[in-house]
Design a protein around this motif. Sequence first.
Motif, PDB file in Angstrom:
ATOM      1  N   ASN A   1     -48.747  48.432  74.848  1.00 26.85           N
ATOM      2  CA  ASN A   1     -47.599  47.551  74.646  1.00 26.85           C
ATOM      3  C   ASN A   1     -46.599  48.252  73.728  1.00 26.85           C
ATOM      4  O   ASN A   1     -46.838  49.388  73.301  1.00 26.85           O
ATOM      5  CB  ASN A   1     -48.039  46.183  74.112  1.00 26.85           C
ATOM      6  CG  ASN A   1     -48.742  46.297  72.764  1.00 26.85           C
ATOM      7  OD1 ASN A   1     -48.578  47.298  72.066  1.00 26.85           O
ATOM      8  ND2 ASN A   1     -49.544  45.297  72.437  1.00 26.85           N
ATOM      9  N   LEU A   2     -45.502  47.575  73.422  1.00 30.13           N
ATOM     10  CA  LEU A   2     -44.458  48.257  72.643  1.00 30.13           C
ATOM     11  C   LEU A   2     -44.883  48.540  71.202  1.00 30.13           C
ATOM     12  O   LEU A   2     -44.253  49.316  70.504  1.00 30.13           O
ATOM     13  CB  LEU A   2     -43.153  47.454  72.681  1.00 30.13           C
ATOM     14  CG  LEU A   2     -42.458  47.441  74.052  1.00 30.13           C
ATOM     15  CD1 LEU A   2     -41.136  46.701  73.987  1.00 30.13           C
ATOM     16  CD2 LEU A   2     -42.234  48.842  74.604  1.00 30.13           C
ATOM     17  N   ASN A   3     -45.983  47.888  70.762  1.00 34.35           N
ATOM     18  CA  ASN A   3     -46.508  48.185  69.418  1.00 34.35           C
ATOM     19  C   ASN A   3     -47.445  49.387  69.445  1.00 34.35           C
ATOM     20  O   ASN A   3     -48.038  49.743  68.434  1.00 34.35           O
ATOM     21  CB  ASN A   3     -47.277  46.981  68.864  1.00 34.35           C
ATOM     22  CG  ASN A   3     -46.371  45.801  68.656  1.00 34.35           C
ATOM     23  OD1 ASN A   3     -45.191  45.981  68.336  1.00 34.35           O
ATOM     24  ND2 ASN A   3     -46.902  44.603  68.861  1.00 34.35           N
ATOM     25  N   GLY A   4     -47.634  49.966  70.624  1.00 35.81           N
ATOM     26  CA  GLY A   4     -48.516  51.129  70.756  1.00 35.81           C
ATOM     27  C   GLY A   4     -49.977  50.755  70.913  1.00 35.81           C
ATOM     28  O   GLY A   4     -50.851  51.610  70.857  1.00 35.81           O
ATOM     29  N   GLU A   5     -50.262  49.449  71.092  1.00 33.28           N
ATOM     30  CA  GLU A   5     -51.659  49.011  71.245  1.00 33.28           C
ATOM     31  C   GLU A   5     -52.082  49.148  72.705  1.00 33.28           C
ATOM     32  O   GLU A   5     -51.328  48.776  73.618  1.00 33.28           O
ATOM     33  CB  GLU A   5     -51.816  47.564  70.794  1.00 33.28           C
ATOM     34  CG  GLU A   5     -51.636  47.392  69.293  1.00 33.28           C
ATOM     35  CD  GLU A   5     -51.274  45.971  68.876  1.00 33.28           C
ATOM     36  OE1 GLU A   5     -51.326  45.707  67.676  1.00 33.28           O
ATOM     37  OE2 GLU A   5     -50.930  45.149  69.752  1.00 33.28           O
ATOM     38  N   LEU A   6     -53.290  49.706  72.876  1.00 28.28           N
ATOM     39  CA  LEU A   6     -53.808  49.905  74.229  1.00 28.28           C
ATOM     40  C   LEU A   6     -54.152  48.554  74.845  1.00 28.28           C
ATOM     41  O   LEU A   6     -54.895  47.773  74.267  1.00 28.28           O
ATOM     42  CB  LEU A   6     -55.053  50.796  74.165  1.00 28.28           C
ATOM     43  CG  LEU A   6     -55.643  51.195  75.505  1.00 28.28           C
ATOM     44  CD1 LEU A   6     -54.849  52.345  76.108  1.00 28.28           C
ATOM     45  CD2 LEU A   6     -57.097  51.614  75.346  1.00 28.28           C
ATOM     46  N   VAL A   7     -53.584  48.270  76.022  1.00 32.56           N
ATOM     47  CA  VAL A   7     -53.896  46.992  76.668  1.00 32.56           C
ATOM     48  C   VAL A   7     -54.667  47.180  77.964  1.00 32.56           C
ATOM     49  O   VAL A   7     -55.253  46.255  78.500  1.00 32.56           O
ATOM     50  CB  VAL A   7     -52.620  46.154  76.938  1.00 32.56           C
ATOM     51  CG1 VAL A   7     -51.952  45.739  75.644  1.00 32.56           C
ATOM     52  CG2 VAL A   7     -51.641  46.908  77.826  1.00 32.56           C
ATOM     53  N   PHE A   8     -54.633  48.407  78.468  1.00 32.29           N
ATOM     54  CA  PHE A   8     -55.391  48.689  79.679  1.00 32.29           C
ATOM     55  C   PHE A   8     -55.704  50.178  79.735  1.00 32.29           C
ATOM     56  O   PHE A   8     -54.878  51.014  79.376  1.00 32.29           O
ATOM     57  CB  PHE A   8     -54.580  48.279  80.927  1.00 32.29           C
ATOM     58  CG  PHE A   8     -55.272  48.598  82.220  1.00 32.29           C
ATOM     59  CD1 PHE A   8     -56.200  47.711  82.769  1.00 32.29           C
ATOM     60  CD2 PHE A   8     -55.029  49.798  82.890  1.00 32.29           C
ATOM     61  CE1 PHE A   8     -56.855  48.014  83.955  1.00 32.29           C
ATOM     62  CE2 PHE A   8     -55.680  50.100  84.073  1.00 32.29           C
ATOM     63  CZ  PHE A   8     -56.598  49.216  84.607  1.00 32.29           C
ATOM     64  N   GLY A   9     -56.912  50.497  80.192  1.00 34.62           N
ATOM     65  CA  GLY A   9     -57.271  51.899  80.375  1.00 34.62           C
ATOM     66  C   GLY A   9     -58.334  51.995  81.441  1.00 34.62           C
ATOM     67  O   GLY A   9     -59.258  51.185  81.477  1.00 34.62           O
ATOM     68  N   ALA A  10     -58.179  52.929  82.357  1.00 34.64           N
ATOM     69  CA  ALA A  10     -59.185  53.097  83.410  1.00 34.64           C
ATOM     70  C   ALA A  10     -59.055  54.472  84.025  1.00 34.64           C
ATOM     71  O   ALA A  10     -58.008  55.113  83.930  1.00 34.64           O
ATOM     72  CB  ALA A  10     -58.991  52.046  84.489  1.00 34.64           C
TER      73      ALA A  10
END
Lengths: 326, 589
Positions: free
Chosen positions: B378-387
């Motif tokens: 997201n725009l805060n640099g937090e990972l929201v999805f990874g695969a």
Amino acid sequence: MGFSLLKNLRLTQFMLAAAARGEFKLTQSILATALFVSLLIVLTVSSQAYLSQLPILEEIAIKPALIASKEPLKGIAIKISYIKLNSNFILILASSNLTAFLKLNQANIDGKLPSFGEALLGVKLKPLIENSTFTLKGLNLKVSGFINSPEHLSSAVILADSTFEKLNFSYECFYLKEEGDFQAFAQAPSSLSLIKAVASEILKMVSSIAWVLRSALTLICLMQAYSIAKESRKTLKMLLALNASKINLTLSLTILALLISGIAVALGYAIGLTGLALSSSALSIFYGLPYIKPLASYALIKELIFALTASFLALTILFANEVLKL
Amino acid sequence: MISIKVLKPKAIIAFMLASLLTLTIANSAFALLYGFSSSMLKAMGGLSKEVLIIQEGAKSIHTSWVPLSLAESLNKLPNVKAKPFTLTPSIVNGQPVIVRGLSILFDYENKIIEGALPKEDGAWILFGEKAYKKLRLKIGDIIAIGSPKNPSLIFLIVAGVYKLGDLRDYEAVVPLNLGLALAGLPKGFVSAIQVEGIKKEALKKLLEKPYKIEIIHEAIDGQLTILDALSLPIASISLKDSKPKKLELPFGYYTFIYQASGLASNITSLLLTKDQTLNLSLKKGLFKLKAILPASVNPALISESGKEIKGFWVGDSWLFNVSQGAYILKLKNSSFKILIQGDSIFNPAFAENQQSLKVKVLWRDGTEASNYIISIKNLNGELVFGAESHTSTITIPLPAGEYEIEVSKPPYLAKAHVNVPSKEIISITLSGLSNPSKIPLEAFKRLKPSSPIEASIMALSMLIGLAASMLLALTIALTILSAFALFAIYKALYSFAKENLKLLWMLNAESSFIFKTVTMPILALSLTLSLLSSILAFILHESLNLSILGYGALTLFQFIFAYSTLLALTSWLSFQAEINKSIKEGFMH
């Protein structure tokens, strides 16, 4: 007392026999001259071997796809200035053909190209935006978009020509063109110009060393000729006493000078080639550096002729001087 | 006086001239040999005594690729300091200059003699004093530098001049990001890493093999994404059954993120220095659960035992301190089951109102890419999805919003900015593989620590290969041959003096007398000549100002003088030995 070929041949034969007996103390002089000749040979052979390989390097180098020049050329003119903002340098670029400029830089932008009163900002300048405007020299510019890549434009400001002129920046103008002259101010990829620049550095160095070695060789030839001439004085006096003419003596000594010079140059050539081959093979074996293959060339022949001439002239002049003194 | 008479005045003058000349040439050849070899060795090796990490098999430090994340990982080791850098041979004003890309300019602070040291990254370049003078630049000049590999021209402002007093004074310095662009390195890679505080052997041991990680977990449906020290995803594991998962990773600092619907938990971070078992089921202690909800919601978090955990409003979200386990988050109209494995972020928007985002990954030539890792932040640099995706197209469920997509197929990384919902298929292009051998973990495995000397020899063999070979062979041959020439001159001197020496010997002069009256003055003369020739050679060397790849052939007068003295002494000893031999043999030969 006149000139006679037969007499002259006999005289030469006698002198060669005397030289062979060691009366002129030639060994040391020939060796010293040969060693100096070898220095020149090493320099010439190695530089020629290097030059012969350059076309191969140039062949494998990537040819320039983009060039920049300060001289006007058929391409895109780009005006470049900069500002210092919070001790950070920000490039200000403007061009009448921004589309082509951004295409040349393979730029990835979000938004649109700037028109008058607008600015296209590098993505790293986002924190400097206030109320969708970017202030430059007191002028509020509307942000038309952002440059995401390439990296070197990520902290640049791109303006329309008219905006750039209004801001009255002092600037430098560069002309960009796809492909072109290798002598340009800058080019990319620069591998070809890099090869040329390194070669030019080396050739400058070789040329400087060559002048030093040629001067040294000339001096050594003069010194060795002096000592040989001096050593030959006793023999020459004896020959003069035996009714040999001064002309015949000088001619015989000239033939002797040619032989001595020839031997010294041939020996120097052999020592030089062997010395270079040995040091290059040692470097190749121990450090894996490319082997320098000795190469005969016109430049080498020129240096050999120079060495032969220097030695021959020095010997002939000093022999003649010695004969005149008798 | 006896010495002059024995050796003959004209012979002495000739000897002096010849010796001076030969010694000057020998000294100049030595100065070049010493200057070039030491300059190149130091310059190509990174100019430091510290250990350098370069890519194994790279022919030069300039062509080496080392993951930048390794520097970050090494900095996590106690007392270890790792400094990444790039070194690129470039052309400025038609002359070769090595451009160094640095992220830390500590060494250059207080060394600026003109202009200023920029405090931030930007379009600036600093020049070493020698390079600045040679290139005839001015502060504020705008220069263009082309990358040797890419068709990329970079415009830079000359911001300052530094003087370090070593070979770096022949270089230029740019910020690391521009150094990477110039070097044509892929994102996340540098030319080399300079490491302090650890020995070469210890580092070699650390880097030489990958370590095994066994992940023990409960049967949970979700995805485990592994991030490197730069928070870039390097592996992704699907957790669909309770079988332990095994993988191999090289030395590094890794973060394990567990993802399930709406939940991203930072399970653990570890510095991998040995084989390890990661037990995701046995974690103890309190973790933070951040629930992205408005203040008005007032959520309730219920543990498996039915206990309610109180949350705190922290300005932008609700925060709960929880231990590992399963919980139910109750909102006004809905509830969610949450499994806590570590510090977690829960965004119910991810579980509800999801849109489908289609992403297609291609190579530059248009062919479809596969087996890449895709991560969305997201725009805060937090990972929201990874695969990890094995097909070129992947459909990702995401709530509406702005996101950054990163597609990683090391060493290639591509990014895109998206607005969800998006009707279009997002197409992401990875740059083409220029060297297929440089693939993900291979790049990590093929590293070796080496001393600056080893790195330098590699650099010498490739970067200037032929030029280096030619210069070294030339200077070695010149040095040896000029030394021989000097011996020949001393031999000639003996030859001229032989008759007079024989006379002295026949007059019953003892060898000690000959030593005192003939050879000692020659020794004094030789030493004087060695000093004079050293001065001449040094002046010649400095005035010619020769350089290779922009680096000058730095040499010290002391070294030239020491070599000259050694040469003169050895030649004199050969002269003395000839006299002794003749005395012993009664001047028979």
